[in-house]
Design a protein around this motif. Structure first.
Motif, short mmCIF file in Angstrom:
data_model
loop_
_atom_site.label_atom_id
_atom_site.label_comp_id
_atom_site.label_asym_id
_atom_site.label_seq_id
_atom_site.Cartn_x
_atom_site.Cartn_y
_atom_site.Cartn_z
N SER A 1 -45.80 -61.26 -44.90
CA SER A 1 -46.13 -61.74 -46.24
C SER A 1 -47.64 -61.80 -46.44
O SER A 1 -48.14 -61.49 -47.54
CB SER A 1 -45.53 -63.14 -46.46
N ILE A 2 -48.37 -62.17 -45.39
CA ILE A 2 -49.84 -62.20 -45.48
C ILE A 2 -50.38 -60.79 -45.66
O ILE A 2 -51.27 -60.54 -46.48
CB ILE A 2 -50.43 -62.87 -44.22
N ILE A 3 -49.85 -59.84 -44.88
CA ILE A 3 -50.29 -58.44 -45.00
C ILE A 3 -50.04 -57.92 -46.42
O ILE A 3 -50.90 -57.30 -47.04
CB ILE A 3 -49.58 -57.56 -43.97
N GLN A 4 -48.83 -58.21 -46.95
CA GLN A 4 -48.45 -57.67 -48.25
C GLN A 4 -49.26 -58.30 -49.38
O GLN A 4 -49.67 -57.61 -50.32
CB GLN A 4 -46.95 -57.91 -48.47
N SER A 5 -49.52 -59.58 -49.32
CA SER A 5 -50.20 -60.27 -50.43
C SER A 5 -51.72 -60.20 -50.30
O SER A 5 -52.42 -59.97 -51.29
CB SER A 5 -49.76 -61.73 -50.49
N LEU A 6 -52.24 -60.41 -49.10
CA LEU A 6 -53.69 -60.39 -48.90
C LEU A 6 -54.21 -58.95 -48.79
O LEU A 6 -55.17 -58.58 -49.45
CB LEU A 6 -54.05 -61.19 -47.65
N GLY A 7 -53.55 -58.16 -47.98
CA GLY A 7 -53.88 -56.75 -47.85
C GLY A 7 -55.11 -56.48 -47.01
O GLY A 7 -56.01 -57.31 -46.90
N PHE A 8 -55.13 -55.32 -46.38
CA PHE A 8 -56.32 -54.82 -45.69
C PHE A 8 -56.25 -53.30 -45.69
O PHE A 8 -55.20 -52.71 -45.55
CB PHE A 8 -56.42 -55.36 -44.25
N TRP A 9 -57.38 -52.68 -45.90
CA TRP A 9 -57.50 -51.24 -45.99
C TRP A 9 -56.41 -50.69 -46.91
O TRP A 9 -56.33 -51.07 -48.06
CB TRP A 9 -57.48 -50.61 -44.58
N ARG A 10 -55.53 -49.82 -46.43
CA ARG A 10 -54.47 -49.22 -47.25
C ARG A 10 -53.11 -49.84 -46.97
O ARG A 10 -52.07 -49.20 -47.16
CB ARG A 10 -54.43 -47.71 -47.02
N PHE A 11 -53.10 -51.09 -46.54
CA PHE A 11 -51.86 -51.79 -46.28
C PHE A 11 -51.78 -53.02 -47.17
O PHE A 11 -52.70 -53.84 -47.20
CB PHE A 11 -51.77 -52.23 -44.80
N GLY A 12 -50.70 -53.14 -47.93
CA GLY A 12 -50.48 -54.31 -48.78
C GLY A 12 -50.64 -54.01 -50.25
O GLY A 12 -51.65 -53.45 -50.67
#
Length: 456
Positions: A69-80
């Motif tokens: 959920s953190i990856i999807q909402s916060l995001g980094f580079w081309r993920f999220g």
């Protein structure tokens, strides 16, 4: 949508004060908790795991769901996708995982999960290129299907997955729902946005003297649990297991696309091709982490889409906070046991409001469509096909496994049907849409336009 408004900053990117951020995040956790722990319980139980191993599977699931959920909402580079989306283990993989686990063992399940995640990462840019096949007639239909299909989940919570509900459970569900409505109508805006959390809290308090709150597991649960990679052994990769999970990956990507487009519509930030690819890539990464940390494939949870619509809080940092809470729940089983004590009937009452809001968002999207006889047919047939496995879960029991993987999910079945019917009945408009993007034709009719955000 947020306390901390800033000129020029989209509500999705604004951060509420912590005093509101935490309860808003907790509200998301409570809305998804029952669904989040259901899959490890079902799969672990079917494979004959001990109570200790089941507890470990649940802790691992919550831990990775929080990271996802953190990856999807916060995001980094081309993920999220960088929208308020919550991630949890998909129900679409339950059947295949039980088959893989009984045919081989749990390490084959985790190996196939890792392969599925890598496949999704590779496929994300190609799948996102299909966004033009999701005009308002398709997206509105899919969002409507998501909401209506999830009513089966709400009913299951109220009946404790039985055939009928006890009068006391029905009263709890109705009381919770009524309280949520009254809070929305009478409370100040700051409290109205916490209506679901307040409803769940009051419903649980009312259920206490009725003996319907089971907190017996709190004393037995530990204060801290270490989620170790490859706890059950190194993953294995039988070909048949991997292939079956790759099909699940396609189903996950279809469902997630619908959820992302729905949240984009609700928050006023339409999902572009790049954002969709980033979101699908994050799903794949989370699924790889799931296989490494002894859990399963991850996808966006549709019930939380309804919560975003109901509360009007579109900040992605609320989902990030909820992800942090899930990580804590995974590492501190005693806290998770407290949350698990919320009666399912209370969850069911809140679910009616949450899932109904998803369906209502789909109807709102469909208001952009000119309802010709062809478009009416697209919606009618897609909704009908989606409802078949919901009202008759065993309707496809005699069909091959690959077919059931796709069509046992009303959401994926309805989405595929809506896309294909729109191609068949409105194919000429889709061709004109492609030509318009190249600047060769005049503006399109509403049915072929790209998804746009609702006016707010």
């Amino acid at each position: 949508m947020s306390d901390t408004t800033a000129p020029g900053v989209h509500p999705v990117d604004q951060v509420p004060r912590f005093a509101r951020l935490f309860p808003l995040g907790l509200q998301h956790v409570l809305a998804m908790y029952a669904g989040a722990v259901a899959v490890p319980l079902i799969v672990g139980g079917a494979l004959g795991y001990s109570a200790q191993d089941l507890a470990f599977l649940i802790s691992a699931d919550l831990f990775v769901a929080g990271i996802a959920s953190i990856i999807q909402s916060l995001g980094f580079w081309r993920f999220g996708v960088r929208l308020p989306l919550m991630q949890g283990v998909t129900f679409a993989a339950v059947g295949p995982m039980i088959t893989i686990g009984t045919t081989y063992d749990i390490t084959a399940v985790f190996g196939a999960t890792i392969a599925c995640g890598l496949f999704m990462i590779v496929m994300a840019p190609f799948f996102s290129a299909l966004l033009r096949f999701f005009p308002p007639i398709v997206t509105g239909t899919v969002i409507l299907i998501i909401g209506v299909s999830l009513m089966d989940v709400a009913a299951g919570w109220i009946t404790n997955n039985g055939e009928s509900a006890a009068p006391s459970d029905l009263a709890l569900a109705a009381g919770t729902l009524l309280f949520i409505v009254l809070v929305e109508r009478l409370a100040p805006p700051a409290l109205a946005r916490l209506s679901v959390l307040l409803g769940l809290a009051l419903g649980t308090l009312v259920a206490l003297p009725m003996g319907k709150v089971d907190w017996s597991g709190v004393g037995e649960a530990g204060w801290f649990a270490v989620v170790t990679p490859f706890h059950f052994g190194l993953p294995t990769f039988p070909l048949a297991a991997v292939v079956s999970m790759l099909v699940v990956g396609l189903v996950i990507m279809t469902e997630t696309t619908g959820d992302m487009i729905a949240v984009g519509e609700i928050t006023g930030r339409p999902v572009t091709k790049q954002r969709l690819g980033d979101g699908l890539r994050a799903d794949g990464l989370s699924t790889v982490l799931g296989g490494i940390f002894n859990t399963f494939p991850y996808t966006a949870f549709a019930q939380n889409v309804g919560l975003v619509s109901l509360t009007g809080v579109g900040s992605r940092f609320v989902a990030t906070m909820a992800g942090g809470i899930l990580v804590v729940l995974g590492l501190v089983p005693k806290v998770g046991a407290v949350v698990e004590g919320v009666p399912s009937a209370v969850l069911g009452g809140a679910g009616i409001a949450l899932f109904g809001m998803v369906a209502a968002s789909g109807i709102r999207s469909l208001t952009k469509v000119t309802f010709t006889s062809r478009n009416i047919l697209v919606v009618a047939v897609s909704l009908g096909v989606a409802m078949l496995p919901t009202v008759r879960p065993e309707i496809y029991a005699e069909f091959p496994t690959w077919f059931r993987l796709i069509f046992d999910s009303g959401i994926s079945a309805g989405a595929i049907c809506a896309i294909l019917l729109n191609l068949l009945l409105n194919g000429d408009q889709l061709r004109r849409a492609k030509e318009t993007t190249q600047g060769t034709t005049p503006e399109l009719e509403p049915t072929a336009q790209a998804p746009t955000s609702p006016s707010t």
